[in-house]
Design an enzyme around this catalytic site. Structure first.
Site, short mmCIF file in Angstrom:
data_model
loop_
_atom_site.label_atom_id
_atom_site.label_comp_id
_atom_site.label_asym_id
_atom_site.label_seq_id
_atom_site.Cartn_x
_atom_site.Cartn_y
_atom_site.Cartn_z
N SER A 149 -16.26 15.95 -18.39
CA SER A 149 -15.81 15.58 -19.74
C SER A 149 -15.02 16.73 -20.32
CB SER A 149 -17.00 15.28 -20.65
OG SER A 149 -16.59 15.16 -22.01
N TYR A 162 -25.20 18.62 -23.92
CA TYR A 162 -24.22 17.77 -23.24
C TYR A 162 -23.00 18.59 -22.81
CZ TYR A 162 -20.71 14.13 -22.52
OH TYR A 162 -19.72 13.34 -21.98
#
Length: 262
Positions: A149, A162
């Site tokens: 990501s 995350y």
């Protein structure tokens, strides 16, 4: 000229390709599976939900293999790899798309909520790669694509664990490329921005340049076709974030606080 060549060896034509997608029941994984099936590939679909995987297969059931598994169970991943590899006599591409997301601020951090994110986003990736690399090396060809990501580029509010998990995956995939490319194994790092998926549906903030999953899948497959190492999209957003990586911390922190209000 050598420095202009693609960083990865060419994949087979999609009509001849055998692909295993881990995390194929929803979002980018499901959309990518549909694109590859439409192009003639054989695609093994893995995730927890058999019903969702069957829906993804749809009219292409003859060229799909529904192989449910729990991505956080390393033994199940290894057994699933052996099943798919044996049934098709080899695998040309493994796409590791499975992941999870949880907003965590520093004052909300616990070992339990950190472990929940890391077990899927990092440990699951590592376990899958550990299971498949010996087989790819034995067949002397193949490729691995790993979804990380853009949240892994630099620290961001609400992404305490995350973002750390995705930063680790980015570094892991870069090093994997260095090890495997000389052995004729391709490695792709896939860094999406914001994509409409069940995970992003819970975000309580404006997501710039939000993409549809189908558009993201076409970008991903185009990157695979090009042989590039990093596949990132949408470019209008990801290129901005790449520029932010170059800023000194004083400027970067001030800009993040100002733009997010956090």
């Amino acid at each position: 000229m050598r420095f202009l060549k693609p960083l990865n060896p060419p994949l087979p034509r999609w009509e001849d390709a055998r692909v295993w997608i881990v995390g194929a029941s929803t979002g980018i994984g499901a959309a990518t599976a549909r694109v590859l099936l439409a192009r003639g590939a054989r695609v093994a679909l893995s995730a927890r939900s058999v019903d969702k995987l069957a829906a993804v297969a749809g009219e292409h059931a003859a060229r799909t293999l529904v192989a449910p598994l729990d991505f956080t169970d390393a033994d199940a991943v290894a057994a699933c790899w052996q099943r798919v590899h044996a049934q098709w006599g080899g695998i040309d591409l493994v796409l590791i798309v499975a992941g999870t997301h949880q907003e965590i601020r520093a004052w909300e951090l616990t070992l339990a909520n950190a472990k929940q994110v890391l077990d899927t986003n990092l440990n699951g990736v590592i376990a899958t790669v550990a299971a498949i690399v010996p087989g790819l090396l034995a067949q002397r060809h193949g490729a691995i694509g790993i979804v990380a990501s853009v949240a892994g580029y630099r620290g961001l509010p609400k992404a305490l664990v995350y973002g750390a998990s995705k930063a680790a995956v980015i570094n892991f995939t870069e090093t994997l490329y260095l090890d495997l490319r000389p052995k004729n194994i391709g490695v792709y790092l896939i860094n999406p921005g914001f994509v409409k998926t069940p995970l992003t549906a819970g975000n309580q903030f404006t997501m710039p340049h939000l993409m549809e999953a189908d558009d993201a899948a076409h970008e991903l497959v185009a990157g695979l076709d090009s042989g590039t190492f990093e596949i990132h999209f949408p470019h209008a957003f990801t290129r901005q974030l790449k520029l932010l990586r170059l800023l000194p911390y004083r400027w970067y922190f001030a800009l993040v606080h100002r733009s997010t209000g956090l």
